[in-house]
Enzyme design. Structure first.
Site, PDB file in Angstrom:
ATOM      1  N   HIS A  26       0.873  -1.180   0.000  1.00 41.93           N
ATOM      2  CA  HIS A  26       0.000   0.000   0.000  1.00 41.93           C
ATOM      3  C   HIS A  26       0.906   1.224   0.000  1.00 41.93           C
ATOM      4  O   HIS A  26       1.438   1.614   1.044  1.00 41.93           O
ATOM      5  CB  HIS A  26      -0.892   0.008   1.241  1.00 41.93           C
ATOM      6  CG  HIS A  26      -1.806  -1.179   1.332  1.00 41.93           C
ATOM      7  ND1 HIS A  26      -3.077  -1.176   0.794  1.00 41.93           N
ATOM      8  CD2 HIS A  26      -1.635  -2.418   1.867  1.00 41.93           C
ATOM      9  CE1 HIS A  26      -3.643  -2.360   1.011  1.00 41.93           C
ATOM     10  NE2 HIS A  26      -2.799  -3.132   1.657  1.00 41.93           N
ATOM     11  N   ASN A  80      -6.830   0.525  -2.776  1.00 46.31           N
ATOM     12  CA  ASN A  80      -7.594   1.345  -1.818  1.00 46.31           C
ATOM     13  C   ASN A  80      -6.872   2.641  -1.477  1.00 46.31           C
ATOM     14  O   ASN A  80      -6.481   2.899  -0.351  1.00 46.31           O
ATOM     15  CB  ASN A  80      -7.935   0.543  -0.557  1.00 46.31           C
ATOM     16  CG  ASN A  80      -6.734  -0.122   0.088  1.00 46.31           C
ATOM     17  OD1 ASN A  80      -5.760  -0.477  -0.577  1.00 46.31           O
ATOM     18  ND2 ASN A  80      -6.782  -0.286   1.388  1.00 46.31           N
ATOM     19  N   HIS A 124      -9.082 -10.055   0.006  1.00 46.82           N
ATOM     20  CA  HIS A 124      -8.940  -9.884   1.457  1.00 46.82           C
ATOM     21  C   HIS A 124      -9.960 -10.834   2.057  1.00 46.82           C
ATOM     22  O   HIS A 124     -11.165 -10.598   1.972  1.00 46.82           O
ATOM     23  CB  HIS A 124      -9.205  -8.438   1.886  1.00 46.82           C
ATOM     24  CG  HIS A 124      -9.035  -8.254   3.366  1.00 46.82           C
ATOM     25  ND1 HIS A 124      -7.923  -7.674   3.914  1.00 46.82           N
ATOM     26  CD2 HIS A 124      -9.809  -8.644   4.405  1.00 46.82           C
ATOM     27  CE1 HIS A 124      -8.027  -7.695   5.240  1.00 46.82           C
ATOM     28  NE2 HIS A 124      -9.169  -8.285   5.562  1.00 46.82           N
ATOM     29  N   ASN A 177      -5.046  -6.216   9.902  1.00 45.19           N
ATOM     30  CA  ASN A 177      -6.140  -7.063   9.419  1.00 45.19           C
ATOM     31  C   ASN A 177      -5.681  -7.933   8.266  1.00 45.19           C
ATOM     32  O   ASN A 177      -5.106  -7.399   7.320  1.00 45.19           O
ATOM     33  CB  ASN A 177      -7.319  -6.211   8.949  1.00 45.19           C
ATOM     34  CG  ASN A 177      -8.011  -5.536  10.097  1.00 45.19           C
ATOM     35  OD1 ASN A 177      -7.980  -6.031  11.211  1.00 45.19           O
ATOM     36  ND2 ASN A 177      -8.621  -4.393   9.834  1.00 45.19           N
ATOM     37  N   ASP A 185       2.447  -6.772   2.702  1.00 49.43           N
ATOM     38  CA  ASP A 185       1.298  -5.972   3.146  1.00 49.43           C
ATOM     39  C   ASP A 185       1.803  -4.695   3.823  1.00 49.43           C
ATOM     40  O   ASP A 185       1.311  -4.305   4.877  1.00 49.43           O
ATOM     41  CB  ASP A 185       0.362  -6.771   4.062  1.00 49.43           C
ATOM     42  CG  ASP A 185      -1.000  -6.109   4.189  1.00 49.43           C
ATOM     43  OD1 ASP A 185      -1.244  -5.070   3.529  1.00 49.43           O
ATOM     44  OD2 ASP A 185      -1.834  -6.617   4.960  1.00 49.43           O
ATOM     45  N   HIS A 241       0.940   3.973   8.159  1.00 51.12           N
ATOM     46  CA  HIS A 241       0.031   5.008   8.664  1.00 51.12           C
ATOM     47  C   HIS A 241       0.859   6.017   9.447  1.00 51.12           C
ATOM     48  O   HIS A 241       1.965   5.702   9.902  1.00 51.12           O
ATOM     49  CB  HIS A 241      -1.025   4.399   9.594  1.00 51.12           C
ATOM     50  CG  HIS A 241      -1.944   3.440   8.914  1.00 51.12           C
ATOM     51  ND1 HIS A 241      -2.959   3.858   8.085  1.00 51.12           N
ATOM     52  CD2 HIS A 241      -1.997   2.085   8.927  1.00 51.12           C
ATOM     53  CE1 HIS A 241      -3.601   2.786   7.619  1.00 51.12           C
ATOM     54  NE2 HIS A 241      -3.030   1.701   8.105  1.00 51.12           N
ATOM     55  N   GLY A 300      -2.483  -2.049  10.177  1.00 47.69           N
ATOM     56  CA  GLY A 300      -1.336  -2.189   9.290  1.00 47.69           C
ATOM     57  C   GLY A 300      -0.119  -1.435   9.785  1.00 47.69           C
ATOM     58  O   GLY A 300      -0.218  -0.559  10.650  1.00 47.69           O
TER      59      GLY A 300
HETATM   60 ZN   LIG Z   1      -3.167  -5.131   2.376  1.00 43.33          ZN
END
Ligand SMILES: [Zn+2]
Length: 443
Positions: A59, A91, A180, A282, A309, A313, A328
């Site tokens: 991400h 996302n 997911h 998650n 993954d 943040h 995450g």
């Molecule tokens: Zn992910």
């Protein structure tokens, strides 16, 4: 006149043999004992040479979320971790669900120091736009990511008819569908049970999002993959029962791949006592029994891929109370290192590391000429100092997210040089060139 190579790596340890590796026009042009002429030479003194990791689950954030991470900081983190290709999840802001969003993200990704591609997303109103994206930009994305539960600014898609249509569309364009695998209904039911304020604590995370939610999702994915004959890629598997369920379906001929993250491999839920919401992720970390089962499958090469993954943040967000803290943490600088450490300690074969971190992702996502040290392949390489021992220190991460549940972990083997498309872009913690990565499907 004799041909002069761009770069010659001297005394590289490739699969246990001491050889020289020549690079020309970004690709591997020579492998052997001779020393062909080259404009530049680097003596590796017997250090281990691996293909750079291809990380199919990243991400990057950027655009509307650049305070969390950008293509520059995320791809520098990749370089420091020996990762030479990253595939970004949809996302983002805006989500990658249309041609317009693709163009915007593609522009942002031009700042990447490593090679890149994207997974598209969709929601129950956007399938038409996704079809247009697949049709107009046939090589634009690696796969289609569907979320069966809410996790971090994503659209949840759970209607069977819709999922069937989306999977059939993906199959039509030879795209793997990534899932997911937690089912929204199960998560919501559990959330209601644990809605009292006293449960607003990370220690209940793996109870609220329990293994049953994963199993419910896996059953649905298996059913729909079999029905539509669409290859499905299970992201971040967390349980023994989940593994067995998918492995059995694979035996029955259902086209399925399994991804494991380094955190579900090397950390149990005990990490939440040490790290609190830093370890909130998650699907959640599980108990030691589940972890060990998956770890043993991984070291035997019985999973398809490792995905970091990498989900950065802002640290202040992670410090909020459990129910508010996002899920995450960063993984690009630790993922390949954790696998390399296992190989150096003799728990895992280097060939298994290369398979799950480089070769399999290249094969699953049809990435041309990457993931192997072979003549004609892109020179995407990681040089590992197998004598180095170090401790994970998030304060010196290149990622904007300077925290990790792997804080303080002792690791053997350190990536000291990362080469992308033939250019040594990272040498001994220095970023040598601002040469950018390529779209992996651009050729
Ligand atoms: Zn992910």
């Amino acid at each position: 006149m004799e041909k002069v190579l761009d770069l010659l790596l001297i005394h590289a340890d490739v699969d246990g043999a001491r050889i020289n590796v020549g690079i020309e026009d970004g690709k591997i042009a020579y492998l052997g004992k001779d020393r062909p002429s080259a404009h530049e030479k680097i003596n590796l003194h017997g250090k281990v040479l691996l293909p750079g990791m291809i990380d199919p689950h990243v991400h990057v954030r950027d655009m509307g979320m650049e305070y969390k991470e950008t293509w520059e900081t995320g791809s520098r983190a990749a370089l420091a971790g020996g990762v030479t290709t990253i595939i970004d999840m949809p996302n983002t802001k805006p989500p990658l669900i249309s041609i317009e969003a693709y163009d915007q993200k593609n522009q942002a990704a031009k700042k990447s120091y490593v090679n890149y591609s994207f997974h598209a997303g969709t929601d129950e109103h956007s399938l038409y736009q996704l079809g247009k994206l697949f049709e107009d930009r046939k090589r634009a994305v690696a796969g289609l990511k569907l979320f069966l539960a809410e996790t971090s600014s994503n659209e949840v898609t759970v209607q069977k008819d819709f999922l069937t249509d989306a999977m059939s569309l993906a199959r039509q364009y030879n795209k793997v569908v990534l899932f997911h695998a937690e089912l929204e209904k199960c998560v919501i039911q559990n959330s209601h049970k644990y809605s009292d304020e006293k449960y607003d604590d990370i220690i209940y995370h793996s109870t609220i999002r329990n293994i049953q939610c994963e199993l419910d999702a896996l059953k649905l994915i298996i059913e729909l993959s079999a029905k539509t004959n669409t290859p499905s890629y299970i992201c971040h598997l967390t349980s023994a029962a989940g593994y067995d369920l998918v492995a059995q379906a694979q035996k029955n001929g259902v086209p399925l791949y399994m991804e494991l993250t380094p955190h579900h491999t090397f950390l149990s839920e005990d990490a939440v006592f040490l790290f609190g919401n830093i370890a909130k992720v998650n699907p959640p970390l599980r108990n030691e029994k589940e972890r060990l089962y998956l770890y043993n499958r991984l070291i035997n090469g019985e999973l398809s891929c490792v995905g970091s993954d990498h989900a950065p943040h802002f640290k202040d967000e992670k410090m909020m109370r459990y129910s508010k803290a996002p899920s995450g943490f960063p993984g690009l600088e630790t993922s390949y290192h954790l696998l390399i450490d296992q190989a150096i300690r003799g728990h895992m074969n280097f060939n298994t590391v290369k398979k799950i971190a480089c070769e399999n992702p290249a094969e699953i996502f049809s990435i041309p000429k990457r993931g192997k040290i072979e003549a004609g392949y892109y020179a995407d390489l990681a040089v590992v100092d197998q004598e180095a021992e170090w401790k994970v220190d998030p304060d010196i991460f290149e990622s904007k997210a300077k925290y990790s549940p792997f804080l303080g972990k002792n690791l053997k083997g350190k990536v000291c040089i990362t080469i992308v498309n033939g250019v040594a872009s990272y040498i001994d913690k220095e970023f040598t060139q601002s040469v950018h990565g390529k779209d992996i499907y651009s050729e």
